[in-house]
Design a protein around this motif. Structure first.
Motif, PDB file in Angstrom:
ATOM      1  N   GLY A  53       0.787  -1.222   0.000  1.00  0.00           N
ATOM      2  CA  GLY A  53       0.000   0.000   0.000  1.00  0.00           C
ATOM      3  C   GLY A  53       0.817   1.268   0.000  1.00  0.00           C
ATOM      4  N   ILE A  54       2.105   1.199   0.335  1.00  0.00           N
ATOM      5  CA  ILE A  54       2.936   2.404   0.402  1.00  0.00           C
ATOM      6  C   ILE A  54       3.105   3.004  -0.991  1.00  0.00           C
ATOM      7  N   GLY A  55       3.290   2.141  -1.979  1.00  0.00           N
ATOM      8  CA  GLY A  55       3.453   2.624  -3.353  1.00  0.00           C
ATOM      9  C   GLY A  55       2.246   3.403  -3.830  1.00  0.00           C
ATOM     10  N   TYR A  56       1.042   2.922  -3.477  1.00  0.00           N
ATOM     11  CA  TYR A  56      -0.167   3.634  -3.876  1.00  0.00           C
ATOM     12  C   TYR A  56      -0.238   4.999  -3.198  1.00  0.00           C
ATOM     13  N   LYS A  57       0.189   5.070  -1.956  1.00  0.00           N
ATOM     14  CA  LYS A  57       0.173   6.348  -1.241  1.00  0.00           C
ATOM     15  C   LYS A  57       1.168   7.333  -1.854  1.00  0.00           C
ATOM     16  N   VAL A  58       2.347   6.838  -2.207  1.00  0.00           N
ATOM     17  CA  VAL A  58       3.355   7.705  -2.834  1.00  0.00           C
ATOM     18  C   VAL A  58       2.839   8.205  -4.182  1.00  0.00           C
ATOM     19  N   PHE A  59       2.208   7.311  -4.942  1.00  0.00           N
ATOM     20  CA  PHE A  59       1.621   7.729  -6.228  1.00  0.00           C
ATOM     21  C   PHE A  59       0.542   8.777  -6.003  1.00  0.00           C
ATOM     22  N   GLY A  60      -0.281   8.572  -4.965  1.00  0.00           N
ATOM     23  CA  GLY A  60      -1.296   9.570  -4.631  1.00  0.00           C
ATOM     24  C   GLY A  60      -0.673  10.898  -4.258  1.00  0.00           C
ATOM     25  N   GLY A  61       0.465  10.852  -3.560  1.00  0.00           N
ATOM     26  CA  GLY A  61       1.172  12.086  -3.202  1.00  0.00           C
ATOM     27  C   GLY A  61       1.689  12.812  -4.424  1.00  0.00           C
TER      28      GLY A  61
END
Length: 386
Positions: free
Chosen positions: A328-336
């Motif tokens: 899930g960290i990758g999705y959060k970074v992409f969202g950022g």
């Protein structure tokens, strides 16, 4: 010093993690931009503008690129750290230990302040100087030191009228100065000056092959041709008559309110100028009753821009409250990344809307940051209750 700024252990831990992530992401993004800038410069290389000079041109653009990237790099770095803390339940432990959202937000603001100060220094001092050096390297190699203008008619700037010889006290009326090209900071080529009296009648035209800057307010015109117009019959305004006198001279010195720095402003995008240059040019436009809205918006945006880092880190805090133990960290970074890009687009959109709607320049500049900060507070309030 470090312990004074961040007296608590968790503050030092968060600050260290965010700064390390920020530096890593900043280096990665800057390297990417340098690569694309160099590819663009390679297309213009020739016998005089070599690969080495093209690379030097790109290198001196780096400070301006850093200024553009800093807020987004801070956002991505902070989101990565917050998401990582949530994934490993470290932030849950901090919440159990009594860390309230307001305290966490205060900590992130303290982390953001040094980045904001660094952005301001780069934007105001290092960036404009490096940008000028980059432009001079390119112009000297490609155009023998002559900066060609984008418009076929050259650059136009308004000035205050003086006596017939171009000196003396300021009089009622207007001058319009037109220059064809710049020779770095030494002078200009293709000079024309049109003078109008208090009744907006054309009374004088000066044409010079070149101009040499003597000091900030005195120019030496070379190979000058002057055309004086004098109205002899003003009884019939529909059929006026004039006497024309043409005078030629090898050189002539005039006094002007336009200094080389003001002319240099016409070659630089407002967002790449220093606050001092913008302020000076805005005053010049205001004194000459010209529209300065575009530059006023750029001034306030440039003044506020470093502090958007505080908004970016506030936007990152809600990601610490989203529990994801696995992945899930990758999705959060992409969202950022998407969040940062949307802020940049929204910021540019409001600048154009401010110009079209004639909003106050401060309102146009501060509205995007204010909206995103309110969204950050709403997000923190929402996720802290779930």
């Amino acid at each position: 010093m470090w312990n004074r700024i961040f007296p608590l252990i968790y503050e030092r831990y968060l600050a260290k993690q965010i700064y390390l992530s920020f530096i890593f992401i900043l280096i990665a993004l800057v390297s990417l931009f340098v690569f694309f800038d160099f590819i663009a410069e390679v297309n213009d290389t020739n016998n005089t503008y070599t690969f080495l000079l093209a690379f030097a041109t790109v290198i001196f653009k780096i400070p301006s690129r850093i200024v553009e990237i800093m807020p987004i790099a801070a956002l991505i770095g902070a989101i990565y750290v917050c998401a990582n803390l949530a994934a490993q339940s470290e932030y849950t432990i901090l919440r159990v230990a009594g860390l309230q959202p307001i305290k966490a937000l205060q900590t992130l603001i303290k982390v953001a302040i040094p980045i904001a100060i660094a952005t301001l220094v780069m934007s105001e001092f290092v960036g404009p100087i490096a940008e000028t050096i980059s432009k001079n390297i390119r112009v000297s190699a490609l155009n023998a030191g002559i900066e060609k203008l984008d418009f076929k008619s050259g650059a136009w700037i308004k000035d205050k009228r003086r006596d017939e010889d171009g000196n003396g006290k300021i009089k009622e009326g207007t001058r319009y100065i037109n220059v064809g090209s710049f020779e770095n900071t030494s002078g200009v080529k293709g000079f024309r000056m049109y003078e109008f009296d208090e009744k907006n009648r054309l009374i004088n035209i000066r044409i010079a092959n070149s101009v040499t800057f003597i000091n900030a307010n005195q120019w030496q015109l070379n190979n000058v041709t002057e055309t004086h117009f004098k109205e002899t019959n003003d009884a019939n305004r529909l059929d006026p008559s004039f006497n024309t006198e043409i005078k030629k001279s090898p050189s002539e010195i005039i006094t002007t309110e336009v200094n080389p720095q003001l002319l240099g402003v016409l070659l630089i995008k407002p967002d790449r100028m220093s606050l001092l240059d913008l302020f000076s040019y805005i005053n010049h436009l205001r004194d000459n009753k010209q529209d300065y809205q575009r530059y006023a918006i750029a001034f306030w945006k440039k003044l506020i821009y470093p502090f958007t880092v505080l908004v970016m880190l506030a936007l990152a805090l809600p990601f610490a409250y989203l529990q994801t133990r696995s992945g899930g960290i990758g999705y959060k970074v992409f969202g950022g990344i998407m969040l940062g890009i949307s802020f940049q687009l929204f910021n540019s959109l409001f600048s154009h809307l401010g110009l079209l709607a004639e909003w106050p320049s401060l309102v146009s500049a501060i509205t995007p940051a204010t909206i995103y900060f309110i969204l950050a507070l709403i997000g923190i309030s929402w996720v802290s209750k779930t």
